[in-house]
Scaffold this active site. Structure first.
Site, short mmCIF file in Angstrom:
data_model
loop_
_atom_site.label_atom_id
_atom_site.label_comp_id
_atom_site.label_asym_id
_atom_site.label_seq_id
_atom_site.Cartn_x
_atom_site.Cartn_y
_atom_site.Cartn_z
N ARG A 127 0.84 -1.21 0.06
CA ARG A 127 0.14 0.05 0.06
C ARG A 127 0.86 1.21 -0.11
O ARG A 127 1.74 1.32 0.53
CB ARG A 127 -0.89 0.13 1.32
CG ARG A 127 -2.15 -1.02 0.96
CD ARG A 127 -3.17 -0.63 0.16
NE ARG A 127 -4.24 -1.63 0.17
CZ ARG A 127 -4.18 -2.66 -0.65
NH1 ARG A 127 -3.39 -3.07 -1.39
NH2 ARG A 127 -5.52 -3.35 -0.64
N HIS A 165 -0.62 0.09 -9.67
CA HIS A 165 -1.52 -0.80 -8.85
C HIS A 165 -1.71 -2.21 -9.53
O HIS A 165 -2.96 -2.50 -9.49
CB HIS A 165 -2.42 -0.20 -8.16
CG HIS A 165 -3.02 -0.62 -6.99
ND1 HIS A 165 -3.23 -0.04 -5.77
CD2 HIS A 165 -2.83 -2.17 -6.51
CE1 HIS A 165 -3.51 -1.03 -5.01
NE2 HIS A 165 -3.44 -2.20 -5.20
N GLU A 224 -3.60 7.64 -5.54
CA GLU A 224 -3.86 6.74 -6.68
C GLU A 224 -5.11 7.35 -7.58
O GLU A 224 -5.95 7.45 -7.02
CB GLU A 224 -3.91 5.38 -6.64
CG GLU A 224 -2.71 4.91 -5.89
CD GLU A 224 -2.89 3.32 -5.61
OE1 GLU A 224 -3.72 2.62 -5.90
OE2 GLU A 224 -1.73 2.74 -5.14
#
Length: 319
Positions: free
Chosen positions: A237, A285, A266
């Site tokens: 994360r 991601h 993000e």
């Protein structure tokens, strides 16, 4: 009367895998699809929900305290930082995730980022495209067996990552306060304390969950302790790393590089200094992704709900 299952939000093109699981369950389910962004939107939609399927929408304490019928909240993914676990536990609501769907994919992605940096593939590729056909653009590169790969956290994914790293010759070490030295030895990994692994790792791969204790775990102080040749890899994360401190460390040659699949915000802001650095690799991601992993994720997240609505316990219950 049908059970009401609310999907708070989603980014899939269709919901056929979830619908198949519910249709085959033998339970009468009304599947309600929403695209909630805020707490208020979740509260409004979830008022009568017996179960909640969640992707990114906030399921905060305020949301949970408003729930009247909900028995389970199931989240797509490993992390459950969108959900207030304490509030759910207090209310007697099961929270479940899917901790094993992307084990191969994330460990493979971390390995790919490690190898890209260890052999400086991205740097060399960029130099060749600029017209610089010269291996010296990669100096220095060291043999794998002269370097240590450290992992923060020793759950499913980092264990699999280490299994893939060890045959390449790297020395391996791990920090995890919840795993004994004996367990680590059985996995062929040297146990280190946090400050020690920060100092000793040539490559530091982050695999801890995002909780209060791990927010900005990698900060200015710890970056300053790392080797000057060290590279940090993050497939966990984004907020585990203080990005401002990371950018400063990279700009000032305090560490050598970073390979990030996750960022603090993000998508990453286009004015982030990290995007302008040749010694940073960033992917969007995507470590979790393969076609097979996506299907497994969606099916298992839906099955969590079926288990609980059937009066059973899901094997992935967290509360």
């Amino acid at each position: 009367m049908a059970f009401k299952v609310l999907l708070t939000d989603y980014e899939f093109e269709n919901l056929k895998y979830e619908e198949e699981v519910f249709a085959e369950s033998g339970i009468d389910i009304e599947f309600i699809k929403a695209q909630c962004k805020t707490e208020d939107e979740v509260i409004e939609q979830a008022k009568y929900a017996d179960a909640i399927l969640n992707q990114y929408a906030p399921v905060s304490r305020r949301v949970i305290e408003s729930l009247e019928h909900t028995k389970i909240i199931s989240r797509y993914g490993v992390g459950v930082n969108t959900i207030d676990l304490n509030a759910a536990k207090e209310k007697g609501i099961t929270v479940a995730n899917v901790p094993d769907y992307g084990m191969e994919e994330v460990s493979n992605h971390a390995l790919a980022l490690l190898l890209a940096w260890a052999r400086k593939v991205t740097i060399l590729n960029n130099e060749v495209k600029k017209g610089n056909w010269d291996f010296k653009a990669s100096v220095p590169i060291h043999r794998f067996n002269e370097q240590t790969v450290g992992v923060l956290g020793l759950g499913r994914i980092p264990r699999r990552f280490i299994e893939k790293v060890k045959p390449l010759g790297f020395k391996t070490a791990a920090y995890d306060p919840f795993v004994s030295e004996e367990d680590m030895a059985a996995a062929g990994v040297q146990k280190m304390e946090l400050d020690e692994i920060i100092r000793e790792s040539d490559f530091l791969s982050v695999h801890v969950p995002l909780i209060d204790e791990t927010y900005h775990l990698i900060n200015e102080e710890r970056l300053n302790q790392m080797k000057q040749n060290a590279v940090i890899i993050n497939t966990a994360r984004g907020p585990i790393i203080d990005e401002k401190a990371l950018a400063h460390a990279l700009e000032n040659n305090i560490i050598a590089g970073a390979a990030l699949d996750v960022t603090e915000n993000e998508p990453i802001s286009l004015d982030s200094p990290l995007l302008k650095m040749d010694n940073v690799i960033i992917t969007p991601h995507s470590a979790w992704y393969s076609e097979e992993a996506m299907i497994e994720l969606r099916q298992k997240a839906a099955k969590n709900i079926v288990h609980v609505l059937s009066g059973e316990k899901t094997p992935y219950a967290l509360t």
